[in-house]
Every structure is written in C-alpha cells, then in structure tokens.
Design a protein around this motif. Structure first.
Motif, short mmCIF file in Angstrom:
data_model
loop_
_atom_site.label_atom_id
_atom_site.label_comp_id
_atom_site.label_asym_id
_atom_site.label_seq_id
_atom_site.Cartn_x
_atom_site.Cartn_y
_atom_site.Cartn_z
N LYS A 113 0.77 -1.30 -0.08
CA LYS A 113 -0.01 0.07 0.16
C LYS A 113 0.88 1.38 -0.20
O LYS A 113 1.96 1.12 0.58
CB LYS A 113 -0.89 0.01 1.38
CG LYS A 113 -1.83 1.00 1.20
CD LYS A 113 -2.84 1.10 2.45
CE LYS A 113 -2.43 1.76 3.57
NZ LYS A 113 -3.18 1.64 4.87
N ALA A 114 0.50 2.37 -1.01
CA ALA A 114 1.28 3.48 -0.82
C ALA A 114 0.30 4.69 -0.23
O ALA A 114 -0.87 4.75 -0.90
CB ALA A 114 1.75 3.86 -2.25
N THR A 115 0.59 5.50 0.63
CA THR A 115 -0.08 6.75 0.86
C THR A 115 0.90 7.57 0.67
O THR A 115 2.22 7.61 0.58
CB THR A 115 -0.45 6.63 2.13
OG1 THR A 115 0.51 6.55 3.47
CG2 THR A 115 -1.62 5.52 2.49
N HIS A 116 0.46 9.15 0.64
CA HIS A 116 1.33 10.12 0.51
C HIS A 116 1.17 11.25 1.68
O HIS A 116 -0.07 11.42 2.23
CB HIS A 116 1.28 10.88 -0.69
CG HIS A 116 0.21 11.72 -0.85
ND1 HIS A 116 -1.00 11.46 -1.37
CD2 HIS A 116 0.08 12.96 -0.61
CE1 HIS A 116 -1.69 12.48 -1.51
NE2 HIS A 116 -1.07 13.46 -1.11
N ILE A 117 2.09 11.99 2.13
CA ILE A 117 1.99 13.04 2.97
C ILE A 117 2.72 14.29 2.19
O ILE A 117 3.22 13.97 1.29
CB ILE A 117 2.76 12.79 4.17
CG1 ILE A 117 4.12 12.34 4.22
CG2 ILE A 117 2.16 11.70 5.19
CD1 ILE A 117 5.00 12.25 5.41
N ASP A 118 2.59 15.56 2.70
CA ASP A 118 2.93 16.72 2.29
C ASP A 118 3.54 17.16 3.27
O ASP A 118 3.14 17.23 4.43
CB ASP A 118 1.79 17.53 1.89
CG ASP A 118 0.69 17.12 0.80
OD1 ASP A 118 -0.69 17.30 0.82
OD2 ASP A 118 1.17 16.33 -0.13
N ASP A 119 4.83 17.62 3.00
CA ASP A 119 5.67 18.31 4.08
C ASP A 119 6.62 19.23 2.96
O ASP A 119 7.65 19.01 2.53
CB ASP A 119 6.41 17.44 4.84
CG ASP A 119 7.14 18.25 6.08
OD1 ASP A 119 7.63 19.29 5.77
OD2 ASP A 119 7.55 17.63 7.13
N ASP A 120 6.05 20.63 2.94
CA ASP A 120 6.80 21.33 1.97
C ASP A 120 8.30 21.94 2.65
O ASP A 120 9.11 22.33 1.95
CB ASP A 120 5.95 22.62 1.74
CG ASP A 120 4.80 22.39 1.10
OD1 ASP A 120 3.59 23.04 1.26
OD2 ASP A 120 4.65 21.32 0.14
N ARG A 121 8.35 21.63 3.81
CA ARG A 121 9.64 21.95 4.52
C ARG A 121 10.65 21.16 3.75
O ARG A 121 11.78 21.43 3.26
CB ARG A 121 9.67 21.82 5.89
CG ARG A 121 9.09 22.97 6.67
CD ARG A 121 8.81 22.59 8.08
NE ARG A 121 8.57 21.08 8.14
CZ ARG A 121 8.30 20.60 9.32
NH1 ARG A 121 8.63 21.11 10.52
NH2 ARG A 121 7.87 19.39 9.40
#
Length: 153
Positions: A113-121
């Motif tokens: 399974k693949a999920t994603h997160i956003d971390d612009d830093r």
C-alpha cells in the motif's frame, strides 16, 4: 509538518477533476485516456502499466498494449493526474489533480500500500538543494519504505 490544504477527490468527482485538469493543460481527454485513468483510480496500491493493460484488455475484450498505457501514464504524470512510484515502476492516481505540489510517498514493504503526505519543508529543501547544484525545474521524488500500521500489528 507544513501541509497545505487541497481538495481530495474520489469516484466520479475524481474522474471529472482529472478530465478538467487534463483539458486545462491543453491535452485531449480521449476514451482510452479515461479508461486508463479509471482503471488506475480503482487501485489503492501502485499499479504497473502491465496491470492496467491486462485489466483493460479483459474488460474491453481486445488487447491493449502496455506501451500505449505507458505513454498515457507518462502524460498523466507530466500533467499531475498521477504520480510515479519510482522504486516500484508503478503509478498511483493523484487524488487532487490540478494541485501542484511534491508528495512524499510512504510505501509498505509488506502489503505494498502507498499513501502520501505533504511536507513542504522537506520537499522545499530538496528543491533548493537542487537549485544550489545548478538544476532547474527540480521535482523531488521522495519515497519512504517501512510497514503500515496494519502490517506492523
């Protein structure tokens, strides 16, 4: 984590958002492109061009060439409708087409399974490092492998 808000689409709403995003990019939304996108959207794990071609061949009753699917998937990645999971040579639908940002993928070594997160830093720092090294149009591809909550139990 510096995340930014974006609208997650699903079902018919996702297909329509993808259609509009592709048209906005100056490309055409053909029947084959819609079929490939719908097939990709059915998967909750990254899917290969071969998986998609096989499933479309079965559902359409005639052979769909993996090369055709690859070309469409590459178009989807260029136009931000899909993301490519580099380490798996597979693709995942972007549930917020039209929103441009860099995803950090979390990929389960057990179930896939693949999920994603956003971390612009994090991705911003990678973009800056690339620019400092003389690169332009830097697009970070970040993949973290491990075990998802369900597999870790």
């Amino acid at each position: 984590m510096h995340a930014h808000a974006h609208h997650e689409h699903a079902g018919d709403d996702l297909i329509e958002a993808a259609r509009l995003a592709l048209l906005d990019s100056g490309e055409q939304w053909t029947g084959m492109r819609q079929s490939v996108y719908e097939e990709l959207a059915r998967h909750d794990k990254p899917a290969s061009a071969y998986d998609i071609a096989d499933n479309l061949s079965r559902s359409r009753g005639k052979r769909v060439a993996p090369n055709s699917v690859y070309r469409i998937l590459d178009l989807f990645v260029r136009t931000n409708l899909a993301k490519r999971i580099e380490s798996a040579n597979a693709y995942l639908v972007n549930t917020h087409p039209g929103c441009r940002h860099d995803c950090i993928f979390l990929i389960c070594d057990d179930c896939g399974k693949a999920t994603h997160i956003d971390d612009d830093r994090v991705t911003g720092a990678l973009r800056e490092a690339g620019k400092d090294a003389g690169f332009t149009d830097v697009r970070p591809v970040v993949e973290l492998r491990g075990l998802c909550d369900e597999c870790a139990e």
